[in-house]
Write an enzyme that holds these catalytic residues in place. Structure first.
Site, PDB file in Angstrom:
ATOM      1  N   LEU A 208       0.855  -1.184   0.000  1.00 35.40           N
ATOM      2  CA  LEU A 208       0.000   0.000   0.000  1.00 35.40           C
ATOM      3  C   LEU A 208       0.899   1.245   0.000  1.00 35.40           C
ATOM      4  O   LEU A 208       1.904   1.285   0.692  1.00 35.40           O
ATOM      5  CB  LEU A 208      -0.889   0.004   1.253  1.00 35.40           C
ATOM      6  N   GLU A 238      -7.902   7.556   9.603  1.00 34.65           N
ATOM      7  CA  GLU A 238      -7.377   7.515   8.240  1.00 34.65           C
ATOM      8  C   GLU A 238      -6.775   6.139   8.010  1.00 34.65           C
ATOM      9  O   GLU A 238      -5.775   5.771   8.638  1.00 34.65           O
ATOM     10  CB  GLU A 238      -6.327   8.603   8.024  1.00 34.65           C
ATOM     11  N   LEU A 239      -7.359   5.362   7.131  1.00 35.12           N
ATOM     12  CA  LEU A 239      -7.018   3.958   6.953  1.00 35.12           C
ATOM     13  C   LEU A 239      -5.536   3.747   6.655  1.00 35.12           C
ATOM     14  O   LEU A 239      -4.982   4.336   5.730  1.00 35.12           O
ATOM     15  CB  LEU A 239      -7.865   3.367   5.819  1.00 35.12           C
ATOM     16  N   ASP A 240      -4.903   2.884   7.470  1.00 33.67           N
ATOM     17  CA  ASP A 240      -3.507   2.469   7.284  1.00 33.67           C
ATOM     18  C   ASP A 240      -2.542   3.646   7.262  1.00 33.67           C
ATOM     19  O   ASP A 240      -1.483   3.580   6.614  1.00 33.67           O
ATOM     20  CB  ASP A 240      -3.346   1.648   5.997  1.00 33.67           C
ATOM     21  N   ALA A 241      -2.873   4.722   7.957  1.00 34.90           N
ATOM     22  CA  ALA A 241      -2.025   5.915   7.925  1.00 34.90           C
ATOM     23  C   ALA A 241      -1.684   6.416   9.320  1.00 34.90           C
ATOM     24  O   ALA A 241      -1.252   7.555   9.480  1.00 34.90           O
ATOM     25  CB  ALA A 241      -2.706   7.018   7.120  1.00 34.90           C
TER      26      ALA A 241
END
Length: 295
Positions: A208, A238-241
């Site tokens: 990602l 905030e997805l995967d952040a």
């Protein structure tokens, strides 16, 4: 196998705007109490002018409980700045963990194996799955498994939120020090991200954002990537952040099949998640905004 527990210590994690005299103030406070410092780390971020420190003190050198030490330290922290962020933990208090899973087994097997071997000295209070595929391995370790059913993606938002409410109730009943998303394939609602801020830990592969969606290893294989990696981070809205705790990579080459890449990816995910969880539980991760200092 009998595993001896390490020497009991109090861990002070501290952050504030940088200025002269911070180290001297903390050291002087501990010296007056007879505190024996056995580990100390310091860092100042020049971009934010923020000072970080983590210090370990032998518990038997102080005639105070951890609660009394916190009470005595509070005015010292206040003196060092209004925006001071700090905590004091006791390594003698065994930390509690709840693990969330789906179908992928490798991270759960690894964590439970480390706990069983005494390598990871935590109390896994429960494993919660949106599938029941990992129930047997969980109960084989004497740990309760909870199966919470989720509707098919995109079909029933009310039922999805109800399932998350059920998970929240189970997790919160254990008041865990860490909520580990061990390849849990559901996106946490914003409310849960806030409720578990600084405690919810996730692992994901390094593809990602380059290779999004389904079959990322197939996409990466087609592009001929030479590295497979993993990132362990705190969960945010905030997805995967979220703030990164740990990362690592393993090499792949043109001879590796897709299955080889998947196997290597799982290997690195296990290691990175275990390292990240250990750093979190040992209070080695100090956050400031979306960045971390890991001592």
């Amino acid at each position: 196998m009998t595993v001896s527990r390490p020497e009991r210590r109090y861990v002070i994690s501290f952050g504030c705007p940088d200025r002269t005299g911070i180290v001297a103030t903390i050291a002087g406070f501990l010296a007056e109490l007879g505190g024996w410092i056995v580990e100390a780390s310091y860092h100042t971020d020049p971009d934010t002018n923020w000072f970080f420190t983590r210090q370990e003190v032998r518990a038997d050198s102080l005639s105070l409980t951890v609660e009394e030490l916190r009470e005595r330290f509070a005015p010292v922290a206040a003196e060092l700045g209004e925006r001071t962020e700090w905590r004091i933990s006791d390594t003698g208090q065994r930390q509690r963990v709840v693990i969330l899973v789906s179908k992928a087994a490798h991270c759960l097997y690894d964590l439970l194996g480390r706990v069983a071997a005494g390598e990871l000295d935590v109390d896994v209070k429960a494993v919660i799955g949106n599938h029941d595929a990992l129930a047997s391995v969980t109960t084989a370790h004497g740990i309760p498994f909870h199966h919470v059913r989720f509707p098919k993606a995109g079909t029933d938002e009310v039922a999805r939120l109800a399932a998350f409410d059920e998970i929240k109730g189970i997790v919160d009943s254990h008041d865990p020090d860490a909520v580990v998303l061990a390849r849990f394939m559901q996106v946490l609602p914003v409310e849960l991200c806030a409720a578990w801020a600084g405690r919810a830990i996730n692992i994901h592969h390094s593809f990602l954002p380059s290779f999004v969606g389904a079959r990322p290893y197939h996409q990466a294989h087609t592009r001929g990537v030479k590295l497979v990696g993993a990132t362990c981070h705190y969960v945010t809205a905030e997805l995967d952040a979220g703030p990164i705790i740990e990362q690592d990579v393993i090499r792949v080459d043109h001879t590796d099949s897709i299955d080889d890449m998947v196997r290597k990816g799982r290997d690195i995910e296990k290691v990175v998640l275990a390292r990240g969880l250990r750093s979190h539980l040992e209070d080695r991760v100090l956050m400031h905004g979306n960045r971390t200092v890991v001592f």
